[in-house]
Design a protein around this motif. Structure first.
Motif, mmCIF file in Angstrom:
data_model
loop_
_atom_site.group_PDB
_atom_site.id
_atom_site.type_symbol
_atom_site.label_atom_id
_atom_site.label_comp_id
_atom_site.label_asym_id
_atom_site.label_seq_id
_atom_site.Cartn_x
_atom_site.Cartn_y
_atom_site.Cartn_z
ATOM 1 N N TRP A 225 0.827 -1.202 0.000
ATOM 2 C CA TRP A 225 0.000 0.000 0.000
ATOM 3 C C TRP A 225 0.868 1.261 0.000
ATOM 4 O O TRP A 225 0.377 2.351 0.241
ATOM 5 C CB TRP A 225 -0.947 -0.025 1.195
ATOM 6 C CG TRP A 225 -2.181 -0.829 0.929
ATOM 7 C CD1 TRP A 225 -3.414 -0.340 0.597
ATOM 8 C CD2 TRP A 225 -2.326 -2.257 0.971
ATOM 9 N NE1 TRP A 225 -4.303 -1.388 0.427
ATOM 10 C CE2 TRP A 225 -3.667 -2.560 0.653
ATOM 11 C CE3 TRP A 225 -1.448 -3.309 1.243
ATOM 12 C CZ2 TRP A 225 -4.143 -3.872 0.591
ATOM 13 C CZ3 TRP A 225 -1.924 -4.620 1.187
ATOM 14 C CH2 TRP A 225 -3.257 -4.885 0.861
ATOM 15 N N THR A 226 2.160 1.097 -0.280
ATOM 16 C CA THR A 226 3.072 2.229 -0.453
ATOM 17 C C THR A 226 3.242 2.487 -1.941
ATOM 18 O O THR A 226 3.514 1.567 -2.709
ATOM 19 C CB THR A 226 4.438 1.937 0.179
ATOM 20 O OG1 THR A 226 4.270 1.692 1.582
ATOM 21 C CG2 THR A 226 5.387 3.109 -0.005
ATOM 22 N N VAL A 227 3.060 3.724 -2.357
ATOM 23 C CA VAL A 227 3.134 4.070 -3.778
ATOM 24 C C VAL A 227 4.596 4.175 -4.183
ATOM 25 O O VAL A 227 5.317 5.083 -3.767
ATOM 26 C CB VAL A 227 2.403 5.392 -4.057
ATOM 27 C CG1 VAL A 227 2.504 5.760 -5.528
ATOM 28 C CG2 VAL A 227 0.946 5.283 -3.638
ATOM 29 N N SER B 143 0.981 1.314 -12.557
ATOM 30 C CA SER B 143 -0.289 1.570 -11.873
ATOM 31 C C SER B 143 -1.005 0.290 -11.438
ATOM 32 O O SER B 143 -1.882 0.345 -10.569
ATOM 33 C CB SER B 143 -1.219 2.384 -12.775
ATOM 34 O OG SER B 143 -1.529 1.651 -13.961
ATOM 35 N N TRP C 285 -1.127 -0.475 -7.716
ATOM 36 C CA TRP C 285 -1.962 0.488 -6.989
ATOM 37 C C TRP C 285 -3.435 0.106 -7.126
ATOM 38 O O TRP C 285 -4.192 0.183 -6.150
ATOM 39 C CB TRP C 285 -1.752 1.903 -7.530
ATOM 40 C CG TRP C 285 -0.315 2.327 -7.613
ATOM 41 C CD1 TRP C 285 0.751 1.772 -6.952
ATOM 42 C CD2 TRP C 285 0.219 3.381 -8.418
ATOM 43 N NE1 TRP C 285 1.914 2.422 -7.290
ATOM 44 C CE2 TRP C 285 1.625 3.409 -8.190
ATOM 45 C CE3 TRP C 285 -0.341 4.299 -9.310
ATOM 46 C CZ2 TRP C 285 2.457 4.323 -8.831
ATOM 47 C CZ3 TRP C 285 0.493 5.214 -9.945
ATOM 48 C CH2 TRP C 285 1.879 5.228 -9.696
ATOM 49 N N ARG C 286 -3.830 -0.310 -8.316
ATOM 50 C CA ARG C 286 -5.218 -0.717 -8.525
ATOM 51 C C ARG C 286 -5.559 -1.950 -7.677
ATOM 52 O O ARG C 286 -6.659 -2.065 -7.135
ATOM 53 C CB ARG C 286 -5.464 -1.023 -10.000
ATOM 54 C CG ARG C 286 -5.316 0.189 -10.913
ATOM 55 C CD ARG C 286 -5.570 -0.181 -12.373
ATOM 56 N NE ARG C 286 -5.262 0.932 -13.247
ATOM 57 C CZ ARG C 286 -6.087 1.929 -13.515
ATOM 58 N NH1 ARG C 286 -7.294 1.943 -12.968
ATOM 59 N NH2 ARG C 286 -5.739 2.909 -14.335
ATOM 60 N N ASP D 271 2.568 9.355 -0.759
ATOM 61 C CA ASP D 271 2.959 8.056 -1.337
ATOM 62 C C ASP D 271 2.321 6.885 -0.597
ATOM 63 O O ASP D 271 2.980 5.883 -0.314
ATOM 64 C CB ASP D 271 4.484 7.917 -1.332
ATOM 65 C CG ASP D 271 5.154 8.826 -2.336
ATOM 66 O OD1 ASP D 271 4.526 9.130 -3.364
ATOM 67 O OD2 ASP D 271 6.306 9.245 -2.093
ATOM 68 N N GLN D 272 1.043 7.017 -0.282
ATOM 69 C CA GLN D 272 0.340 5.961 0.427
ATOM 70 C C GLN D 272 -1.040 5.733 -0.187
ATOM 71 O O GLN D 272 -1.637 6.643 -0.770
ATOM 72 C CB GLN D 272 0.170 6.330 1.908
ATOM 73 C CG GLN D 272 1.469 6.353 2.695
ATOM 74 C CD GLN D 272 2.040 4.957 2.915
ATOM 75 O OE1 GLN D 272 1.289 4.015 3.140
ATOM 76 N NE2 GLN D 272 3.340 4.825 2.861
ATOM 77 N N ILE D 273 -1.513 4.493 -0.035
ATOM 78 C CA ILE D 273 -2.891 4.161 -0.372
ATOM 79 C C ILE D 273 -3.583 3.813 0.936
ATOM 80 O O ILE D 273 -3.218 2.835 1.599
ATOM 81 C CB ILE D 273 -2.969 2.982 -1.355
ATOM 82 C CG1 ILE D 273 -2.330 3.372 -2.683
ATOM 83 C CG2 ILE D 273 -4.415 2.537 -1.561
ATOM 84 C CD1 ILE D 273 -2.206 2.240 -3.666
ATOM 85 N N LEU E 37 -5.533 6.974 -3.115
ATOM 86 C CA LEU E 37 -4.101 7.115 -3.375
ATOM 87 C C LEU E 37 -3.692 8.568 -3.229
ATOM 88 O O LEU E 37 -4.334 9.466 -3.778
ATOM 89 C CB LEU E 37 -3.765 6.606 -4.779
ATOM 90 C CG LEU E 37 -2.283 6.565 -5.172
ATOM 91 C CD1 LEU E 37 -2.041 5.446 -6.186
ATOM 92 C CD2 LEU E 37 -1.804 7.893 -5.771
ATOM 93 N N SER F 144 -0.391 11.238 -3.647
ATOM 94 C CA SER F 144 0.867 11.402 -4.352
ATOM 95 C C SER F 144 1.981 11.829 -3.409
ATOM 96 O O SER F 144 1.766 12.042 -2.211
ATOM 97 C CB SER F 144 0.719 12.449 -5.460
ATOM 98 O OG SER F 144 0.561 13.748 -4.879
ATOM 99 N N PHE G 69 -4.712 7.178 -12.436
ATOM 100 C CA PHE G 69 -3.563 6.373 -12.029
ATOM 101 C C PHE G 69 -2.528 6.253 -13.153
ATOM 102 O O PHE G 69 -1.321 6.384 -12.922
ATOM 103 C CB PHE G 69 -4.017 4.972 -11.601
ATOM 104 C CG PHE G 69 -4.547 4.902 -10.188
ATOM 105 C CD1 PHE G 69 -4.848 6.052 -9.483
ATOM 106 C CD2 PHE G 69 -4.755 3.678 -9.567
ATOM 107 C CE1 PHE G 69 -5.345 6.004 -8.185
ATOM 108 C CE2 PHE G 69 -5.243 3.609 -8.277
ATOM 109 C CZ PHE G 69 -5.541 4.763 -7.586
#
Length: 217
Positions: free
Chosen positions: A109-111, A116, A119-120, A151-153, A158, A160, A171
């Motif tokens: 869950w860290t961007v 993408s 993240w999805r 940088d987290q979901i 999400l 940035s 995304f």
């Protein structure tokens, strides 16, 4: 060992208990305190191959961990399973009481990077989590207090690097922007390295010390 019993304590082995209690306890402690090597550098294919080695009947044939009715995987196999879940290469295990699907898998869950798809997958996992409402409430509290999320979901949303929320339709564009920045940083680093090599002053020959007797003056 002598055939079917331990030569020291005379414990009789069976398929369910292939080790005597002292050896089983020693192996269990070794598995617990042994230094753990990061699995993040292994490919998914390699991790699955290692996981296939850590199995057996009664105990792990690779590390000797003795199974119990409630623990049917050795520590290494559990770590691999967790890593595969983090990569979304294995089904997310059921949550424990009071813990969400992201528990113990925070890196998913860290961007990071500029793809993408992960993240999805993380957002989709959030949508299935029974604790989504609780997580959403906590997220709103943090945002209301002025905290910056980077940088987290969280709760299926999400954020940035700058803390801006990116909707799921954006995304791909955000991934492209991150890719351009990464390429730009790499190009600048290469140019700086080349510039240092090209402009580094060379000392005059007369100032150099003769380190070897056979070297030219």
């Amino acid at each position: 060992m002598t055939e079917t019993a331990c030569s020291t304590c005379h414990f009789v082995y069976s398929k369910e208990q292939p080790l005597c209690p002292p050896v089983a306890e020693a192996l269990r402690k070794m598995a617990t305190i042994a230094p753990t090597k990061s699995l993040s550098n292994y490919s998914t294919t390699r991790l699955r191959a290692i996981q296939r080695e850590h199995c057996g009947t009664g105990r792990c044939r690779r590390c000797g961990f003795v199974y119990t009715p409630s623990v049917r995987l050795c520590p290494t196999s559990r770590r691999i399973a967790l890593e595969l879940e983090t990569r979304f290469k294995a089904p997310i295990s059921e949550i424990k009481a009071g813990k969400g699907l992201c528990s113990g898998k925070g890196t998913a869950w860290t961007v990071t990077g500029n793809e993408s798809a992960p993240w999805r997958q993380a957002v989709a996992a959030c949508a299935q989590c029974p604790l989504l409402a609780q997580c959403a409430t906590e997220l709103e509290r943090r945002l209301s207090s002025g905290e910056k999320i980077s940088d987290q979901i969280l709760a299926g949303r999400l954020f940035s690097t700058q803390g801006a929320e990116i909707d799921i339709e954006g995304f791909d564009k955000y991934a492209d922007r991150r890719g351009v920045k990464t390429k730009g940083r790499n190009s600048r680093a290469r140019r700086r390295a080349a510039g240092c090599t090209a402009t580094a002053p060379m000392p005059a020959a007369s100032d150099q010390l003769t380190l070897f007797g056979s070297a030219a003056a």
